[in-house]
Design a protein around this motif. Structure first.
Motif, PDB file in Angstrom:
ATOM      1  N   LEU A 119       8.490 -10.485 -21.938  1.00  0.00           N
ATOM      2  CA  LEU A 119       9.914 -10.788 -21.782  1.00  0.00           C
ATOM      3  C   LEU A 119      10.652  -9.472 -21.607  1.00  0.00           C
ATOM      4  O   LEU A 119      10.603  -8.609 -22.483  1.00  0.00           O
ATOM      5  CB  LEU A 119      10.450 -11.536 -23.016  1.00  0.00           C
ATOM      6  CG  LEU A 119       9.854 -12.917 -23.329  1.00  0.00           C
ATOM      7  CD1 LEU A 119      10.380 -13.424 -24.671  1.00  0.00           C
ATOM      8  CD2 LEU A 119      10.176 -13.913 -22.222  1.00  0.00           C
ATOM      9  N   PRO A 149      11.644 -24.502 -31.461  1.00  0.00           N
ATOM     10  CA  PRO A 149      12.379 -25.766 -31.381  1.00  0.00           C
ATOM     11  C   PRO A 149      12.063 -26.563 -30.116  1.00  0.00           C
ATOM     12  O   PRO A 149      12.205 -27.779 -30.090  1.00  0.00           O
ATOM     13  CB  PRO A 149      13.848 -25.319 -31.369  1.00  0.00           C
ATOM     14  CG  PRO A 149      13.841 -23.985 -32.034  1.00  0.00           C
ATOM     15  CD  PRO A 149      12.562 -23.350 -31.594  1.00  0.00           C
ATOM     16  N   LEU A 160      11.268 -11.938 -32.004  1.00  0.00           N
ATOM     17  CA  LEU A 160       9.834 -11.666 -31.860  1.00  0.00           C
ATOM     18  C   LEU A 160       9.454 -10.207 -32.089  1.00  0.00           C
ATOM     19  O   LEU A 160       8.339  -9.785 -31.793  1.00  0.00           O
ATOM     20  CB  LEU A 160       9.364 -12.095 -30.458  1.00  0.00           C
ATOM     21  CG  LEU A 160       9.505 -13.573 -30.108  1.00  0.00           C
ATOM     22  CD1 LEU A 160       9.075 -13.814 -28.661  1.00  0.00           C
ATOM     23  CD2 LEU A 160       8.679 -14.448 -31.043  1.00  0.00           C
TER      24      LEU A 160
HETATM   25  C1  HEM Z   1      14.776 -24.092 -27.807  1.00  0.00           C
HETATM   26  C2  HEM Z   1      13.160 -19.678 -28.912  1.00  0.00           C
HETATM   27  C3  HEM Z   1      10.347 -19.729 -25.001  1.00  0.00           C
HETATM   28  C4  HEM Z   1      11.912 -24.154 -23.915  1.00  0.00           C
HETATM   29  C5  HEM Z   1      14.630 -22.851 -28.406  1.00  0.00           C
HETATM   30  C6  HEM Z   1      15.425 -22.350 -29.507  1.00  0.00           C
HETATM   31  C7  HEM Z   1      14.968 -21.132 -29.816  1.00  0.00           C
HETATM   32  C8  HEM Z   1      13.886 -20.832 -28.918  1.00  0.00           C
HETATM   33  C9  HEM Z   1      15.496 -20.217 -30.913  1.00  0.00           C
HETATM   34  C10 HEM Z   1      16.616 -23.091 -30.140  1.00  0.00           C
HETATM   35  C11 HEM Z   1      17.823 -22.740 -29.300  1.00  0.00           C
HETATM   36  C12 HEM Z   1      19.091 -23.458 -29.683  1.00  0.00           C
HETATM   37  O1  HEM Z   1      19.049 -24.461 -30.390  1.00  0.00           O
HETATM   38  O2  HEM Z   1      20.172 -22.985 -29.250  1.00  0.00           O
HETATM   39  C13 HEM Z   1      12.233 -19.312 -27.963  1.00  0.00           C
HETATM   40  C14 HEM Z   1      11.523 -18.060 -27.960  1.00  0.00           C
HETATM   41  C15 HEM Z   1      10.737 -18.067 -26.867  1.00  0.00           C
HETATM   42  C16 HEM Z   1      10.947 -19.333 -26.185  1.00  0.00           C
HETATM   43  C17 HEM Z   1      11.664 -16.937 -28.982  1.00  0.00           C
HETATM   44  C18 HEM Z   1       9.852 -16.919 -26.467  1.00  0.00           C
HETATM   45  C19 HEM Z   1       8.689 -16.897 -26.125  1.00  0.00           C
HETATM   46  C20 HEM Z   1      10.570 -20.902 -24.333  1.00  0.00           C
HETATM   47  C21 HEM Z   1       9.980 -21.251 -23.076  1.00  0.00           C
HETATM   48  C22 HEM Z   1      10.389 -22.479 -22.767  1.00  0.00           C
HETATM   49  C23 HEM Z   1      11.275 -22.934 -23.834  1.00  0.00           C
HETATM   50  C24 HEM Z   1       9.061 -20.373 -22.246  1.00  0.00           C
HETATM   51  C25 HEM Z   1       9.947 -23.173 -21.534  1.00  0.00           C
HETATM   52  C26 HEM Z   1      10.590 -23.922 -20.791  1.00  0.00           C
HETATM   53  C27 HEM Z   1      12.803 -24.529 -24.891  1.00  0.00           C
HETATM   54  C28 HEM Z   1      13.504 -25.793 -24.916  1.00  0.00           C
HETATM   55  C29 HEM Z   1      14.327 -25.771 -26.030  1.00  0.00           C
HETATM   56  C30 HEM Z   1      14.124 -24.495 -26.681  1.00  0.00           C
HETATM   57  C31 HEM Z   1      13.351 -26.921 -23.912  1.00  0.00           C
HETATM   58  C32 HEM Z   1      15.294 -26.862 -26.489  1.00  0.00           C
HETATM   59  C33 HEM Z   1      14.701 -27.694 -27.588  1.00  0.00           C
HETATM   60  C34 HEM Z   1      15.667 -28.744 -28.080  1.00  0.00           C
HETATM   61  O3  HEM Z   1      16.790 -28.396 -28.434  1.00  0.00           O
HETATM   62  O4  HEM Z   1      15.280 -29.897 -28.089  1.00  0.00           O
HETATM   63  N1  HEM Z   1      13.703 -21.904 -28.067  1.00  0.00           N
HETATM   64  N2  HEM Z   1      11.861 -20.065 -26.900  1.00  0.00           N
HETATM   65  N3  HEM Z   1      11.356 -21.939 -24.767  1.00  0.00           N
HETATM   66  N4  HEM Z   1      13.185 -23.779 -25.983  1.00  0.00           N
HETATM   67 FE1  HEM Z   1      12.506 -21.938 -26.439  1.00  0.00          FE
END
Ligand code: HEM
Length: 88
Positions: free
Chosen positions: A26, A41, A72
């Motif tokens: 990243l 999440p 991270l």
């Molecule tokens: C939600 C972290 C990678 C898809 C989130 C949230 C965090 C997070 C903190 C909550 C955000 C919020 O509620 O405002 C990370 C970290 C990643 C990562 C540290 C590093 C590797 C990804 C990747 C995808 C992804 C590669 C691929 C598409 C999602 C989705 C949600 C989400 C769809 C929404 C879940 C929901 O609210 O139902 N992520 N994420 N994330 N992330 Fe990631």
């Protein structure tokens, strides 16, 4: 970790693409996401989409507001460098 930061080429990154050994890059930094897997999440499946590759664009298009660099930090393994720049 105890081994210091590595210079990681895309071909090396590509080898770490399993749930138990999932690296991604990243913004030029390489992370081992495995310990975060169960806490994401968005779930394991979404996180695995960037395993073994540069996840910068997909991460930014999904949640640009999330501070992955901070979250991270303890999982950082090194820096992404161009193919061919590390001699083994
Ligand atoms: C939600 C972290 C990678 C898809 C989130 C949230 C965090 C997070 C903190 C909550 C955000 C919020 O509620 O405002 C990370 C970290 C990643 C990562 C540290 C590093 C590797 C990804 C990747 C995808 C992804 C590669 C691929 C598409 C999602 C989705 C949600 C989400 C769809 C929404 C879940 C929901 O609210 O139902 N992520 N994420 N994330 N992330 Fe990631």
């Amino acid at each position: 970790g105890t081994m210091g930061l590595l210079r990681v080429m895309p071909s090396m990154l590509k080898q770490h693409n399993t749930i138990d050994d999932a690296w991604t890059a990243l913004n030029g930094k390489v992370y081992n996401m495995s310990s975060y897997m169960d806490y994401h999440p968005g779930g394991v499946k979404e996180l695995m989409r960037v395993a073994g590759r540069d996840g910068t664009k997909l991460f930014a298009s999904t949640h640009a507001w999330v501070n992955a660099e901070f979250m991270l930090d303890a999982c950082m393994v090194g820096f992404l460098v161009p193919e061919g720049s590390v001699k083994n």
